[in-house]
Design a protein around this motif. Sequence first.
Motif, PDB file in Angstrom:
ATOM      1  N   PHE A 483       0.828  -1.206   0.000  1.00  0.00           N
ATOM      2  CA  PHE A 483       0.000   0.000   0.000  1.00  0.00           C
ATOM      3  C   PHE A 483       0.864   1.259   0.000  1.00  0.00           C
ATOM      4  O   PHE A 483       0.649   2.190  -0.782  1.00  0.00           O
ATOM      5  N   VAL A 484       1.891   1.264   0.866  1.00  0.00           N
ATOM      6  CA  VAL A 484       2.803   2.416   0.925  1.00  0.00           C
ATOM      7  C   VAL A 484       3.573   2.535  -0.381  1.00  0.00           C
ATOM      8  O   VAL A 484       3.834   3.644  -0.874  1.00  0.00           O
ATOM      9  N   GLU A 486       2.544   1.752  -3.429  1.00  0.00           N
ATOM     10  CA  GLU A 486       1.696   2.352  -4.459  1.00  0.00           C
ATOM     11  C   GLU A 486       1.627   3.865  -4.296  1.00  0.00           C
ATOM     12  O   GLU A 486       1.660   4.619  -5.274  1.00  0.00           O
ATOM     13  N   GLN A 487       1.523   4.324  -3.050  1.00  0.00           N
ATOM     14  CA  GLN A 487       1.514   5.776  -2.813  1.00  0.00           C
ATOM     15  C   GLN A 487       2.837   6.398  -3.253  1.00  0.00           C
ATOM     16  O   GLN A 487       2.870   7.503  -3.830  1.00  0.00           O
ATOM     17  N   PHE A 488       3.948   5.715  -2.940  1.00  0.00           N
ATOM     18  CA  PHE A 488       5.279   6.211  -3.313  1.00  0.00           C
ATOM     19  C   PHE A 488       5.411   6.284  -4.836  1.00  0.00           C
ATOM     20  O   PHE A 488       5.968   7.249  -5.378  1.00  0.00           O
ATOM     21  N   LYS A 489       4.895   5.266  -5.557  1.00  0.00           N
ATOM     22  CA  LYS A 489       4.990   5.255  -7.025  1.00  0.00           C
ATOM     23  C   LYS A 489       4.311   6.478  -7.639  1.00  0.00           C
ATOM     24  O   LYS A 489       4.804   7.068  -8.615  1.00  0.00           O
ATOM     25  N   THR A 490       3.128   6.856  -7.101  1.00  0.00           N
ATOM     26  CA  THR A 490       2.373   7.964  -7.687  1.00  0.00           C
ATOM     27  C   THR A 490       3.139   9.280  -7.625  1.00  0.00           C
ATOM     28  O   THR A 490       2.840  10.200  -8.379  1.00  0.00           O
ATOM     29  N   GLU A 491       4.140   9.379  -6.710  1.00  0.00           N
ATOM     30  CA  GLU A 491       4.971  10.591  -6.653  1.00  0.00           C
ATOM     31  C   GLU A 491       5.749  10.763  -7.951  1.00  0.00           C
ATOM     32  O   GLU A 491       6.173  11.867  -8.296  1.00  0.00           O
ATOM     33  N   PRO A 508       8.895   7.181   2.113  1.00  0.00           N
ATOM     34  CA  PRO A 508       7.859   7.272   3.148  1.00  0.00           C
ATOM     35  C   PRO A 508       8.123   6.307   4.307  1.00  0.00           C
ATOM     36  O   PRO A 508       8.686   5.224   4.116  1.00  0.00           O
ATOM     37  N   LEU A 511       7.619   2.164   4.331  1.00  0.00           N
ATOM     38  CA  LEU A 511       7.768   1.537   3.021  1.00  0.00           C
ATOM     39  C   LEU A 511       8.396   0.155   3.171  1.00  0.00           C
ATOM     40  O   LEU A 511       7.939  -0.824   2.580  1.00  0.00           O
TER      41      LEU A 511
END
Length: 833
Positions: A483-484, A486-491, A508, A511
């Motif tokens: 989950f973390v 996927e959030q990191f990838k969107t950056e 993050p 991660l």
Amino acid sequence: MQITAKDLMGDYVLKHTITQEIQAELDHLAAEKSDLEAETAALQNEISNLIGEVGQLTNDISGLEADVVDLDAGIEKLIKDIAELKAIGGKDTEIAEKEATKLEKEATKLEKETLKKQTEVTRLEKETLREEKEQLITVHQQAITKIEANVQVIMDDLNKGYQLHVIARGLVEAADDIGGFNSGDLQTRADILGAMFEKSAIVVDDKTNAELASARLEIFLNAGRLEVSDQLLITPIYNLSAVEKANLELDALNLDIYGTYVEFDNHKIIDLAEIFSTDQATFALVNGSAEQQSISIKGLTFDIDQNKVLVVSGLPSEQGEISVPLLARAGKGRKVLATIKTQVGAIDYPITTSAAAIVELEKNLKSDKIHWRLNSPLALTLPAKLFSSHVVKEVVPATEGNAEKIIYETLTVSLGEQTVHGLTLSDNYTVANGGKITGVIAEKGAGKKIQLVVKNETGAKFNYIIELVEITSENNPPVIDPFVLEQFKTEFTGRILSRNEAINVPIPSGLVTDADGDKIKYRTGLSMVPDLGYDSETNAITGALQADGDGHKIHFSATDGEDTVVIEFGLNEINQTPDFKLGASRAVTQQVDTLSWPKKEGDEFIFEFPTEYKVGYGSNQKTISVARPEDLFSDPDGEDSQLRIALDQENSIPGLTLSEDHWSISGNLNGWGDLYEKKISIFVYDDSGSRARFEIGLLEILPIVPPVISINADEQAKFEAAVQKAYQDRTFRVGQPMTDKEFGFGQGVAIGDLFTSGSDDKPVLNISVGEEMAKGLDYHPGGSFPVDYGSHIRGRFLIQGSDQKIHLVATRGGVSKDYFYKFDEILPAAKTE
């Protein structure tokens, strides 16, 4: 006349007064002895000096004798030379010169012989003085020996007098205790006591002091009469000075509330024979009506050991007074009580820890080089000065040039029983320098510890407990949280990426996690897009994208020191960004130069983009017309049909705006700065939204209030001290470098710091060489290769003389400040053979 017990006591009060007079005489003798010893030491020092002077005089005499022998030889040779000259008919002038030289040498010889005789007289005087002082020392030593003998005689008399005093008190107490004895004749009772005392005094006089030290007086009834045994057994008595000594010993332990750390283990307080003046008694501690060999008070346990010594163990648990009641029994039920006392105070550790060292220790415990697992090797560094002693061992008084010195008790450290198995403390560990705990971890599970047992010379013990993380049987590898991730990838994937774009995306929290609590360490992967990488200082992926097109990745890894996981994902297409067309950048710079400079802070400012620019040279040069400012730029991707310009407010000098038609940037200059310090920054966007940033440097903008530049007195002193030291180490010459490496004698002293300015806008000043700088010398602002080094003077002197100088000029906002340093002397170049 009747004699009562009170009369007997009065007699010994008188004897006590006499004892005090004797004590005063002892004090006087001790002072006299101390004075004699001080005088003796001074005489011995003088004798040592005299021996040294005599030795020097003897050497001087030997030297003078050698000079005289040399002069005799010289005179003898001159006599021969004169005779030869006369024989061969030499010139009168030569003969006269030789004669004159001979007379000079004879006069010098006479002076040397006279000085030798004077020196011998001085040496004899010094030797005589030394002999006199040695005789005086002998007299002093004889006097000291006599004093010591007198003191011994007086002490023997005092000891026996004290024993008689003890006997008297025993007899008096006995008489008072048997007040019910059925003899109404007090005179008879007093006669009996007097006879018994007389008999006891004879026995005391016949015994040695060593025998009397263990004696006690035993009084008992025999056939209705009061008698004393022939053995002269003296009853225990309360020795006040010994009780005070025990009190001081307890006070010295600093019995304060120590939490769960400091405790005492059978620490000796005093031998009970000292308290009661005899060891021929039965000793006990009183607890209410009970007589015991051990008693607990406020967390401390007091025991009488097998050697009849009072010892203390345990840990103070509450504040307040501690009273330890002691009892001695001897003979037919005779007993004496004594009490020693001290205070338990508030927290005041005799052994403490250093907060800074604990921080360092905690950092070492979390090192990624340590793995808290079964059978893992361990090397844990214990910082220096982790513990400190606060018990003063000695105070060295201040002397001339030296401050008072306090010496604290020495601490020793060992591993306690609670320490996890398999570890040892290095043999070279000291509290001052630290050391290591090494070994192989031989236990697993939660709640494991390392116990450091710290002791001081007094007996205080400090248990320092290091709580460890759970020791596991095998390594748990790091885990990536999807989950973390996927959030990191969107950056990265949720934005338009452009070549040269600055990237700074923090890693993050969460991660990558590790079940063992091991520290996670990230590393840049081989497939990472060019010029991006992991920055450990900011814990982020940073850099400027030096690529364009498709197929690029973010690629890095995470490790716990044993196992590694990889984070890898692809990026969107990286767009090429707009750039100046050939010749356009120079045209913009020239447009700035055509404005009127310098300007002043607050002035109205208008900058217009050029409407044309030139390319090529000579006959090939042509003029390119610009229909709109965007025509100055092009896009390598061909996406330049809709290029647009925007003002980068964040990085531009404040107060400016971009006109609607983009031709001009205008406003009031809100700030000031030196050449190219202030800038206009613009963004140029292409059709896809990719952008490039361009800076247009401005020339000098003067402040409304000129800055003040001054010389930093502290830095000036450091720099000039460095110059003086260099001059003392070697002479400055023409052609000689300032130092062997030509980095200047200011190396280690940042010469740029000689100047200071109160400007909040920019404290760093522009520094240059002044007109009067010594030829061959130059100012260097410093660098970082092969190592970091500060600004300095370097070069070689080209001109000799005493008028050579260092001349530096600092400028800022139209204001300048000069610094001069004049050299003492620059010598000519060294001659070569």
